[in-house]
Design a protein around this motif. Structure first.
Motif, mmCIF file in Angstrom:
data_model
loop_
_atom_site.group_PDB
_atom_site.id
_atom_site.type_symbol
_atom_site.label_atom_id
_atom_site.label_comp_id
_atom_site.label_asym_id
_atom_site.label_seq_id
_atom_site.Cartn_x
_atom_site.Cartn_y
_atom_site.Cartn_z
ATOM 1 N N PHE A 51 18.374 14.734 -22.234
ATOM 2 C CA PHE A 51 19.356 13.824 -21.636
ATOM 3 C C PHE A 51 18.665 12.748 -20.807
ATOM 4 C CE2 PHE A 51 22.951 17.235 -21.546
ATOM 5 C CZ PHE A 51 23.067 17.133 -22.921
ATOM 6 N N ARG A 52 17.643 13.111 -20.061
ATOM 7 C CA ARG A 52 16.907 12.140 -19.238
ATOM 8 C C ARG A 52 16.227 11.098 -20.110
ATOM 9 N NH1 ARG A 52 13.771 16.236 -15.071
ATOM 10 N NH2 ARG A 52 15.396 16.378 -13.456
ATOM 11 N N ALA A 53 15.703 11.536 -21.248
ATOM 12 C CA ALA A 53 15.027 10.601 -22.155
ATOM 13 C C ALA A 53 16.022 9.700 -22.881
ATOM 14 C CB ALA A 53 14.189 11.379 -23.174
ATOM 15 N N TYR A 54 17.217 10.195 -23.100
ATOM 16 C CA TYR A 54 18.242 9.458 -23.835
ATOM 17 C C TYR A 54 18.749 8.252 -23.050
ATOM 18 C CZ TYR A 54 22.589 8.751 -26.524
ATOM 19 O OH TYR A 54 23.613 8.230 -27.274
ATOM 20 N N THR A 55 18.849 8.399 -21.731
ATOM 21 C CA THR A 55 19.352 7.311 -20.895
ATOM 22 C C THR A 55 18.830 7.421 -19.462
ATOM 23 O OG1 THR A 55 21.333 6.301 -19.941
ATOM 24 C CG2 THR A 55 21.467 8.638 -20.473
ATOM 25 N N PRO A 56 18.419 6.299 -18.852
ATOM 26 C CA PRO A 56 18.009 6.319 -17.446
ATOM 27 C C PRO A 56 19.146 6.731 -16.513
ATOM 28 C CG PRO A 56 17.281 4.304 -18.533
ATOM 29 C CD PRO A 56 18.205 4.992 -19.481
ATOM 30 N N GLU A 57 20.386 6.593 -16.986
ATOM 31 C CA GLU A 57 21.535 6.985 -16.166
ATOM 32 C C GLU A 57 21.504 8.460 -15.788
ATOM 33 O OE1 GLU A 57 25.385 5.225 -17.791
ATOM 34 O OE2 GLU A 57 23.924 4.640 -19.314
ATOM 35 N N LEU A 58 20.816 9.263 -16.581
ATOM 36 C CA LEU A 58 20.736 10.699 -16.301
ATOM 37 C C LEU A 58 19.372 11.104 -15.744
ATOM 38 C CD1 LEU A 58 22.719 12.057 -19.381
ATOM 39 C CD2 LEU A 58 23.462 11.942 -17.001
ATOM 40 N N GLY A 59 18.599 10.111 -15.328
ATOM 41 C CA GLY A 59 17.279 10.405 -14.764
ATOM 42 C C GLY A 59 17.343 11.195 -13.479
ATOM 43 N N SER A 60 18.489 11.181 -12.812
ATOM 44 C CA SER A 60 18.627 11.902 -11.544
ATOM 45 C C SER A 60 19.131 13.331 -11.716
ATOM 46 C CB SER A 60 19.578 11.144 -10.613
ATOM 47 O OG SER A 60 20.871 11.033 -11.201
ATOM 48 N N LEU A 61 19.335 13.760 -12.945
ATOM 49 C CA LEU A 61 19.736 15.156 -13.154
ATOM 50 C C LEU A 61 18.702 16.077 -12.509
ATOM 51 C CD1 LEU A 61 20.983 15.412 -16.865
ATOM 52 C CD2 LEU A 61 22.312 15.885 -14.804
ATOM 53 N N PRO A 62 19.136 17.043 -11.706
ATOM 54 C CA PRO A 62 18.173 17.913 -11.022
ATOM 55 C C PRO A 62 17.427 18.829 -11.979
ATOM 56 C CG PRO A 62 20.405 18.659 -10.630
ATOM 57 C CD PRO A 62 20.519 17.354 -11.346
ATOM 58 N N ARG A 117 30.799 19.956 -22.278
ATOM 59 C CA ARG A 117 31.050 18.831 -21.371
ATOM 60 C C ARG A 117 30.309 17.622 -21.915
ATOM 61 N NH1 ARG A 117 32.890 20.214 -16.227
ATOM 62 N NH2 ARG A 117 32.641 22.398 -15.619
ATOM 63 N N CYS A 118 30.912 16.438 -21.786
ATOM 64 C CA CYS A 118 30.278 15.224 -22.292
ATOM 65 C C CYS A 118 30.243 14.126 -21.235
ATOM 66 C CB CYS A 118 31.026 14.702 -23.517
ATOM 67 S SG CYS A 118 30.982 15.803 -24.943
ATOM 68 N N LYS A 119 29.356 13.173 -21.445
ATOM 69 C CA LYS A 119 29.270 11.994 -20.589
ATOM 70 C C LYS A 119 28.955 10.782 -21.453
ATOM 71 C CE LYS A 119 26.542 9.884 -16.878
ATOM 72 N NZ LYS A 119 27.686 9.284 -16.175
ATOM 73 N N ASP A 120 29.728 9.713 -21.265
ATOM 74 C CA ASP A 120 29.440 8.447 -21.933
ATOM 75 C C ASP A 120 28.300 7.740 -21.205
ATOM 76 O OD1 ASP A 120 31.440 8.638 -23.893
ATOM 77 O OD2 ASP A 120 32.950 7.954 -22.477
ATOM 78 N N THR A 121 27.456 7.026 -21.954
ATOM 79 C CA THR A 121 26.313 6.336 -21.354
ATOM 80 C C THR A 121 26.223 4.894 -21.864
ATOM 81 O OG1 THR A 121 24.748 6.970 -23.099
ATOM 82 C CG2 THR A 121 25.059 8.535 -21.287
ATOM 83 N N HIS A 122 25.595 4.038 -21.068
ATOM 84 C CA HIS A 122 25.436 2.633 -21.448
ATOM 85 C C HIS A 122 24.174 2.413 -22.287
ATOM 86 C CE1 HIS A 122 28.298 2.350 -18.094
ATOM 87 N NE2 HIS A 122 28.744 1.294 -18.746
ATOM 88 N N GLN A 123 23.265 3.364 -22.257
ATOM 89 C CA GLN A 123 22.077 3.298 -23.108
ATOM 90 C C GLN A 123 22.130 4.417 -24.148
ATOM 91 O OE1 GLN A 123 21.577 3.464 -19.669
ATOM 92 N NE2 GLN A 123 20.975 1.369 -19.210
ATOM 93 N N MET A 124 21.427 4.177 -25.254
ATOM 94 C CA MET A 124 21.407 5.161 -26.333
ATOM 95 C C MET A 124 19.991 5.177 -26.913
ATOM 96 S SD MET A 124 23.975 5.464 -29.628
ATOM 97 C CE MET A 124 23.381 3.967 -30.407
ATOM 98 N N ARG A 125 19.076 5.820 -26.210
ATOM 99 C CA ARG A 125 17.675 5.858 -26.643
ATOM 100 C C ARG A 125 17.426 7.139 -27.447
ATOM 101 N NH1 ARG A 125 14.918 3.727 -20.956
ATOM 102 N NH2 ARG A 125 16.048 1.743 -20.890
ATOM 103 N N SER A 126 18.019 7.187 -28.606
ATOM 104 C CA SER A 126 17.964 8.400 -29.416
ATOM 105 C C SER A 126 16.550 8.710 -29.903
ATOM 106 C CB SER A 126 18.928 8.306 -30.598
ATOM 107 O OG SER A 126 18.727 7.115 -31.332
ATOM 108 N N ALA A 127 15.752 7.666 -30.174
ATOM 109 C CA ALA A 127 14.375 7.911 -30.637
ATOM 110 C C ALA A 127 13.556 8.591 -29.542
ATOM 111 C CB ALA A 127 13.722 6.596 -31.058
ATOM 112 N N SER A 128 13.712 8.147 -28.298
ATOM 113 C CA SER A 128 12.984 8.758 -27.183
ATOM 114 C C SER A 128 13.413 10.206 -26.973
ATOM 115 C CB SER A 128 13.224 7.973 -25.893
ATOM 116 O OG SER A 128 12.711 6.665 -26.008
#
Length: 199
Positions: free
Chosen positions: A162-173, A125-136
């Protein structure tokens, strides 16, 4: 003058050859059943070609989770791996198991997908994101704690990355104490991850 039809000719295999044929047929049937059961356990899979999943919106980032629901080490709990986009058709990916960390970077999407397929994973499964913090995300992976089947495993590391890659996924449980197969099938769809694609 009547025409005589010769009797049907019946070929009889020697006992050893017939027995070998039965064993071969049984082996093929077992493999087919195993493949069908594996696909059924991944949940409802989109039947379009897996390569089509490369298509995404104009957002710069993308994360994917790969699922192996019948992993030899974890059984029915399942096993997952992760991947995130680092540039135009460039990916980092990895997985965590009792055997240690696996990690690669700068792979194409096709090579990444093919690796997981050859490694025995069934779907992703994939999700597109608006941020791409690959170094983090890479730093989180490099510093991730020692493997623990309940609190530091394939799923918890994927979620942390995933949480580090983008704040959009910070709410993943939290994934601690959760079966990877269940999280992949039931949790990800509620957080914007697309339908599962077969490998």
């Amino acid at each position: 003058m009547s025409r005589i039809t010769p009797p049907a000719i019946r070929t009889v295999l020697p006992f050893a050859e017939a027995d070998s044929s039965r064993r071969t047929l049984t082996r093929h049937l077992r493999r087919a059943v195993t493949a069908v059961v594996g696909l059924a356990l991944t949940g409802a899979l989109t039947q379009a070609p897996a390569s089509a999943a490369q298509a995404s919106t104009n957002t710069p980032g993308r994360v994917c989770m790969f699922s192996d629901p019948n992993n030899v080490y974890t059984g029915l709990a399942g096993h997952v791996g992760w991947a995130f986009k680092t540039g135009p058709d460039l990916w980092s990916w990895g997985s965590y198991s009792p055997q240690g960390k696996t990690w690669k970077s700068s792979w194409t999407w096709a090579a990444t997908r093919d690796y997981f397929k050859r490694a025995g994973y069934y779907s992703f499964r994939c999700k597109d994101t608006h941020q791409m913090r690959s170094a983090s995300a890479t730093q989180v992976w490099k510093n991730y704690p020692r493997y623990n089947p309940y609190s530091s495993n394939c799923l918890t590391s994927s979620v942390a990355i995933f949480r580090a890659y983008t704040p959009e996924l910070g709410s993943l449980p939290s994934a601690s104490g959760t079966a990877p197969r269940s999280y992949f099938k039931n949790t990800l769809p509620h957080y914007g991850f697309a339908n599962a694609w077969p490998l």
